[in-house]
Design an enzyme around this catalytic site. Structure first.
Site, short mmCIF file in Angstrom:
data_model
loop_
_atom_site.label_atom_id
_atom_site.label_comp_id
_atom_site.label_asym_id
_atom_site.label_seq_id
_atom_site.Cartn_x
_atom_site.Cartn_y
_atom_site.Cartn_z
N TYR A 192 22.03 -12.35 7.50
CA TYR A 192 22.36 -12.60 6.09
C TYR A 192 21.51 -11.71 5.18
CZ TYR A 192 24.45 -16.82 8.13
OH TYR A 192 25.18 -17.71 8.89
N HIS A 227 23.61 -16.17 17.97
CA HIS A 227 24.52 -15.84 16.88
C HIS A 227 25.61 -14.85 17.30
CE1 HIS A 227 24.78 -14.73 12.30
NE2 HIS A 227 25.78 -15.49 12.70
#
Length: 316
Positions: A58, A140
């Site tokens: 992010y 992830h």
């Protein structure tokens, strides 16, 4: 059910039914300021949310760094923090991120699901977050690295859990096949599933959610607005981070019409829907302002009669 109600996970961690997703802290879709991020963080914590999720992905570390600034204002042990492994941030002088507008462009992402990569990612996240511990680590998006996730990343995370470095191991994806494999083949604690158990897509109910329930694996539902369409189903809305088709927009609008008849908001129903399944312990909602946090809390806390879900079956 209220947003701040606590639910106990298999690891003993207790989290709020609504969690804060912080992709927006990296400038997802639109730039935000450090001050806006702190106000969003403070509104969530002050409003009774105690679980927040981030990732190196992010904003190429920007989300984690912004969270670090806000963590200084609270007792670290009062919140549960999850971040992710699988992408290392390595120096770069050429990479420009057009997806996260506040990204740190002095680095670029490098997939790495090796044991050493997992350790380094964890240590780098500790530094960026300015904390001495991380509660949950999610593997992830190993879409093209399933074997590495199962055979390399997971065993290292298992060692870290046994060493007391983390409390829980999870996998975070927007597809069901690999998380289902992880549940079958490992002793994983959690699955963060994005967009696959929503008002528009219930594919997680086919295998993933029943398997998680059978094995006692906690599920967190993310992407409950399917990246935007279930917040505002108009032309130009996004679904899975891409422009939504006319057909999907029409379906979302039909869902909204049914809800309007019950005076229930589309966002409220979208947040509550995943929690109808017993495998789902909480929903992760991304917010980019204190106002969004307050509005989502308000909508979440409105009770939804069973008749609403019955009436929605016809448009699923």
């Amino acid at each position: 059910m209220k947003h701040g109600d606590r639910v106990k996970l298999r690891t003993g961690l207790e989290i709020s039914r609504m969690a804060l997703g912080t992709a927006a802290f990296g400038g997802l879709y639109a730039s935000v300021t450090d001050e806006q991020c702190h106000e969003t963080f403070s509104a969530a914590i002050g409003g009774g949310i105690n679980f927040l999720d981030t990732a190196p992905h992010y904003g190429k570390g920007r989300s984690e760094m912004r969270i670090a600034q806000s963590l200084k204002s609270i007792d670290r042990n009062s919140v549960v923090i999850s971040t992710k492994v699988g992408r290392l941030l390595v120096p770069s002088s050429t990479d420009v991120d057009t997806f996260f507008l506040d990204a740190d462009n002095s680095v670029e992402r490098q997939f790495d699901f090796s044991a050493s990569g997992v350790r380094k990612s964890f240590e780098d996240s500790l530094r960026r977050l300015g904390t001495d511990h991380i509660d949950i680590l999610f593997i992830h998006d190993p879409d093209d690295h399933a074997n590495d996730a199962v055979l390399k990343a997971y065993p290292e995370l298992e060692k870290m859990r046994s060493e007391g470095l983390i409390k829980a191991i999870g996998i975070g994806m927007n597809q069901c096949e690999i998380p289902s494999r992880m549940i079958r083949e490992t002793d994983i604690d959690m699955v963060l599933i994005a967009g696959r158990y929503s008002l528009l897509d219930q594919s997680a109910a086919d295998e993933l959610l029943p398997l998680a329930l059978e094995r006692g694996v906690d599920v967190i539902a993310a992407g409950v607005f399917n990246s935007g369409i279930l917040a505002n189903p108009v032309k130009g809305a996004t679904y899975d981070y891409m422009p939504a088709s006319d057909e999907l927009i029409a379906r979302a609008q039909r869902i909204r019409e049914v809800l309007d008849g019950h005076q229930i908001s589309l966002t409220g129903a979208a947040m509550h829907f995943p929690l109808q399944h017993p495998a789902v312990k909480a929903v992760l909602v991304g917010c980019r302002s204190a106002g969004e946090v307050a509005k989502n809390i308000e909508e979440f806390d409105k009770a939804i009669p069973n008749k609403v879900w019955e009436d929605l079956v016809s448009v699923q």
